[in-house]
Design an enzyme around this catalytic site. Structure first.
Site, PDB file in Angstrom:
ATOM      1  N   SER A   7       0.866  -1.190   0.000  1.00  0.00           N
ATOM      2  CA  SER A   7       0.000   0.000   0.000  1.00  0.00           C
ATOM      3  C   SER A   7       0.891   1.226   0.000  1.00  0.00           C
ATOM      4  O   SER A   7       2.042   1.163   0.482  1.00  0.00           O
ATOM      5  CB  SER A   7      -0.859  -0.006   1.266  1.00  0.00           C
ATOM      6  OG  SER A   7      -1.519   1.233   1.433  1.00  0.00           O
ATOM      7  N   TYR A  54      -1.275  -0.660  10.868  1.00  0.00           N
ATOM      8  CA  TYR A  54      -1.496  -1.004   9.449  1.00  0.00           C
ATOM      9  C   TYR A  54      -0.343  -0.476   8.594  1.00  0.00           C
ATOM     10  O   TYR A  54       0.240  -1.210   7.789  1.00  0.00           O
ATOM     11  CB  TYR A  54      -2.829  -0.431   8.963  1.00  0.00           C
ATOM     12  CG  TYR A  54      -3.088  -0.690   7.490  1.00  0.00           C
ATOM     13  CD1 TYR A  54      -3.258  -1.986   7.013  1.00  0.00           C
ATOM     14  CD2 TYR A  54      -3.134   0.358   6.560  1.00  0.00           C
ATOM     15  CE1 TYR A  54      -3.477  -2.232   5.657  1.00  0.00           C
ATOM     16  CE2 TYR A  54      -3.353   0.117   5.213  1.00  0.00           C
ATOM     17  CZ  TYR A  54      -3.519  -1.173   4.761  1.00  0.00           C
ATOM     18  OH  TYR A  54      -3.720  -1.421   3.426  1.00  0.00           O
TER      19      TYR A  54
HETATM   20  N1  LIG Z   1      -8.971  -0.838  -0.112  1.00  0.00           N
HETATM   21  C1  LIG Z   1      -7.937  -0.005  -0.031  1.00  0.00           C
HETATM   22  O1  LIG Z   1      -8.106   1.231   0.022  1.00  0.00           O
HETATM   23  C2  LIG Z   1      -6.522  -0.550  -0.059  1.00  0.00           C
HETATM   24  C3  LIG Z   1      -5.479   0.350  -0.302  1.00  0.00           C
HETATM   25  C4  LIG Z   1      -4.175  -0.126  -0.323  1.00  0.00           C
HETATM   26  C5  LIG Z   1      -3.912  -1.464  -0.120  1.00  0.00           C
HETATM   27  N2  LIG Z   1      -4.943  -2.318   0.120  1.00  0.00           N
HETATM   28  C6  LIG Z   1      -4.613  -3.728   0.359  1.00  0.00           C
HETATM   29  O2  LIG Z   1      -5.273  -4.518  -0.604  1.00  0.00           O
HETATM   30  C7  LIG Z   1      -5.523  -5.830  -0.074  1.00  0.00           C
HETATM   31  C8  LIG Z   1      -6.980  -6.206  -0.282  1.00  0.00           C
HETATM   32  O3  LIG Z   1      -7.781  -5.242   0.391  1.00  0.00           O
HETATM   33  P1  LIG Z   1      -9.316  -4.981   0.036  1.00  0.00           P
HETATM   34  O4  LIG Z   1      -9.527  -3.536   0.167  1.00  0.00           O
HETATM   35  O5  LIG Z   1      -9.684  -5.695  -1.210  1.00  0.00           O
HETATM   36  O6  LIG Z   1      -9.977  -5.684   1.307  1.00  0.00           O
HETATM   37  P2  LIG Z   1     -11.411  -6.370   1.520  1.00  0.00           P
HETATM   38  O7  LIG Z   1     -12.399  -5.931   0.502  1.00  0.00           O
HETATM   39  O8  LIG Z   1     -11.726  -6.144   2.967  1.00  0.00           O
HETATM   40  O9  LIG Z   1     -11.079  -7.924   1.279  1.00  0.00           O
HETATM   41  C9  LIG Z   1     -10.192  -8.584   2.137  1.00  0.00           C
HETATM   42  C10 LIG Z   1     -10.026 -10.012   1.678  1.00  0.00           C
HETATM   43  O10 LIG Z   1      -9.144 -10.664   2.616  1.00  0.00           O
HETATM   44  C11 LIG Z   1      -9.759 -11.854   3.082  1.00  0.00           C
HETATM   45  N3  LIG Z   1      -9.400 -12.133   4.459  1.00  0.00           N
HETATM   46  C12 LIG Z   1      -9.485 -11.308   5.540  1.00  0.00           C
HETATM   47  N4  LIG Z   1      -9.141 -11.968   6.663  1.00  0.00           N
HETATM   48  C13 LIG Z   1      -8.837 -13.242   6.274  1.00  0.00           C
HETATM   49  C14 LIG Z   1      -8.447 -14.414   6.982  1.00  0.00           C
HETATM   50  N5  LIG Z   1      -8.280 -14.416   8.302  1.00  0.00           N
HETATM   51  N6  LIG Z   1      -8.243 -15.539   6.286  1.00  0.00           N
HETATM   52  C15 LIG Z   1      -8.429 -15.569   4.932  1.00  0.00           C
HETATM   53  N7  LIG Z   1      -8.793 -14.489   4.212  1.00  0.00           N
HETATM   54  C16 LIG Z   1      -9.003 -13.352   4.891  1.00  0.00           C
HETATM   55  C17 LIG Z   1     -11.255 -11.584   2.962  1.00  0.00           C
HETATM   56  O11 LIG Z   1     -11.953 -12.818   2.800  1.00  0.00           O
HETATM   57  P3  LIG Z   1     -12.859 -13.535   3.911  1.00  0.00           P
HETATM   58  O12 LIG Z   1     -13.460 -12.457   4.775  1.00  0.00           O
HETATM   59  O13 LIG Z   1     -13.844 -14.297   3.093  1.00  0.00           O
HETATM   60  O14 LIG Z   1     -11.924 -14.433   4.646  1.00  0.00           O
HETATM   61  C18 LIG Z   1     -11.326 -10.792   1.665  1.00  0.00           C
HETATM   62  O15 LIG Z   1     -11.372 -11.650   0.568  1.00  0.00           O
HETATM   63  C19 LIG Z   1      -5.108  -5.770   1.397  1.00  0.00           C
HETATM   64  O16 LIG Z   1      -3.812  -6.305   1.543  1.00  0.00           O
HETATM   65  C20 LIG Z   1      -5.098  -4.271   1.691  1.00  0.00           C
HETATM   66  O17 LIG Z   1      -4.227  -3.937   2.741  1.00  0.00           O
HETATM   67  C21 LIG Z   1      -6.245  -1.897   0.154  1.00  0.00           C
END
Ligand SMILES: NC(=O)c1ccc[n+]([C@@H]2O[C@H](COP(=O)([O-])OP(=O)(O)OC[C@H]3O[C@@H](n4cnc5c(N)ncnc54)[C@H](OP(=O)(O)O)[C@@H]3O)[C@@H](O)[C@H]2O)c1
Length: 274
Positions: free
Chosen positions: A143, A156
């Site tokens: 990120s 984070y």
């Molecule tokens: N959204 C943003 O603004 C942003 C910005 C920069 C970087 N990121 C990074 O991008 C990545 C994805 O983020 P996102 O925004 O797409 O998040 P999200 O919509 O909250 O999705 C998170 C995913 O992680 C899985 N997950 C969470 N806890 C888990 C566990 N204990 N075991 C297995 N799977 C788990 C969830 O699946 P289940 O709940 O089904 O397990 C879900 O598929 C992350 O690494 C985040 O830090 C996000």
């Protein structure tokens, strides 16, 4: 890895958000998939949609990646099913938000376990097999939060700084091999990242589809680092290279105050908290 047709990609956190977008994009480019997350029903539904739309093989491994033994269990399951992974996408991640001392501790620990411990475990268990085979690719989703301290997202930001440092070091260790490693640094992305709290997503957030498409294009071009959200995300990371650390952390704290992260409330029980 300049094209994705016929390869097998394993995506963690594939049930929604950026991970589900990686699954859709890779399937549309002809890749076979292994989808990993806890929500088995959601993964199975996505798998069946992608299989019939793109005629690719899609496997599901339901796993709780908070569990330290999960990477080895996943590697064992892959062996049992005869699956060799060509591309590992470590996408699953979460982050606690709000003032560190007045918010619950559990989500901080969850994010360290998921964003750091499991990510390292997946790289070790699946990457070592790639090294034996002499080829493979690893994409770690970090990120822009990893480039400076993040007041009100303190743990984070620190987990993503780990992913940044770890991935760059690994890429250099593997430079002389056919195993490629890339870190992806999105800025705000319109997903359920803040679900469970009253934090609202930055209105300038980009789509998860854009993150998946652009970062896969960057990987195919041989890049070691990807800013798929666009130039403004890259530009924010330059601040920490030119200003003093004291100035940088002050600016970052002020930005998060303006975003309301200094006063975060739960709106329902966080599904991710143990
Ligand atoms: N959204 C943003 O603004 C942003 C910005 C920069 C970087 N990121 C990074 O991008 C990545 C994805 O983020 P996102 O925004 O797409 O998040 P999200 O919509 O909250 O999705 C998170 C995913 O992680 C899985 N997950 C969470 N806890 C888990 C566990 N204990 N075991 C297995 N799977 C788990 C969830 O699946 P289940 O709940 O089904 O397990 C879900 O598929 C992350 O690494 C985040 O830090 C996000």
């Amino acid at each position: 890895m300049t094209a994705y047709a016929g390869i097998t990609a394993l995506i963690t956190g594939a049930s929604k958000g950026i991970g589900a977008s990686y699954a859709r994009e890779l399937a549309s480019r002809g890749a076979n998939l292994v989808l990993v997350a806890r929500s088995e029903g959601v993964l199975k539904k996505l798998a069946s949609q992608l299989q019939s739309a793109h005629k690719v093989r899609v496997d599901v491994i339901a796993a709780d990646l908070f569990d330290r033994s999960a990477p080895q269990t996943i590697a064992d399951t892959l062996t049992e099913r005869g699956i060799e992974v060509d591309l590992l996408i470590n996408n699953a991640g979460l982050g606690a938000s709000g003032p560190f001392l007045t918010r619950p501790f559990g989500p901080n620990l969850d994010s360290v376990d998921l964003n750091i411990t499991t990510l390292m475990g997946m790289v070790h268990s699946i990457g070592s097999r790639m090294l034996e085979r002499g080829r493979g690719g690893i994409i770690n989703v970090s990120s822009v939060a990893g480039f400076q301290p993040m007041p009100f997202q303190a743990s984070y930001g620190a987990t993503k700084a780990f992913v940044l440092s770890f991935t760059e070091a690994l890429a250099e260790e593997l430079r002389a091999t056919d195993l490629r490693v890339m870190a992806v640094h999105p800025g705000p992305v319109n997903t359920g990242f803040f679900d469970g709290t009253d934090v609202t997503m930055n209105p300038k957030a980009v789509t998860p589809e854009r993150i998946a498409t652009k970062s896969l294009d960057d990987f195919a071009r041989g890049r070691a680092i990807s800013f798929p959200g666009g130039f403004s995300d890259f530009a924010t990371t330059l601040v920490s290279r030119v200003l003093t650390r004291k100035r940088v952390v002050r600016l970052s704290g002020n930005f998060n105050r303006k975003s309301g992260l200094d006063n975060v409330n739960d709106v329902h029980d966080r599904a991710t908290t143990r």
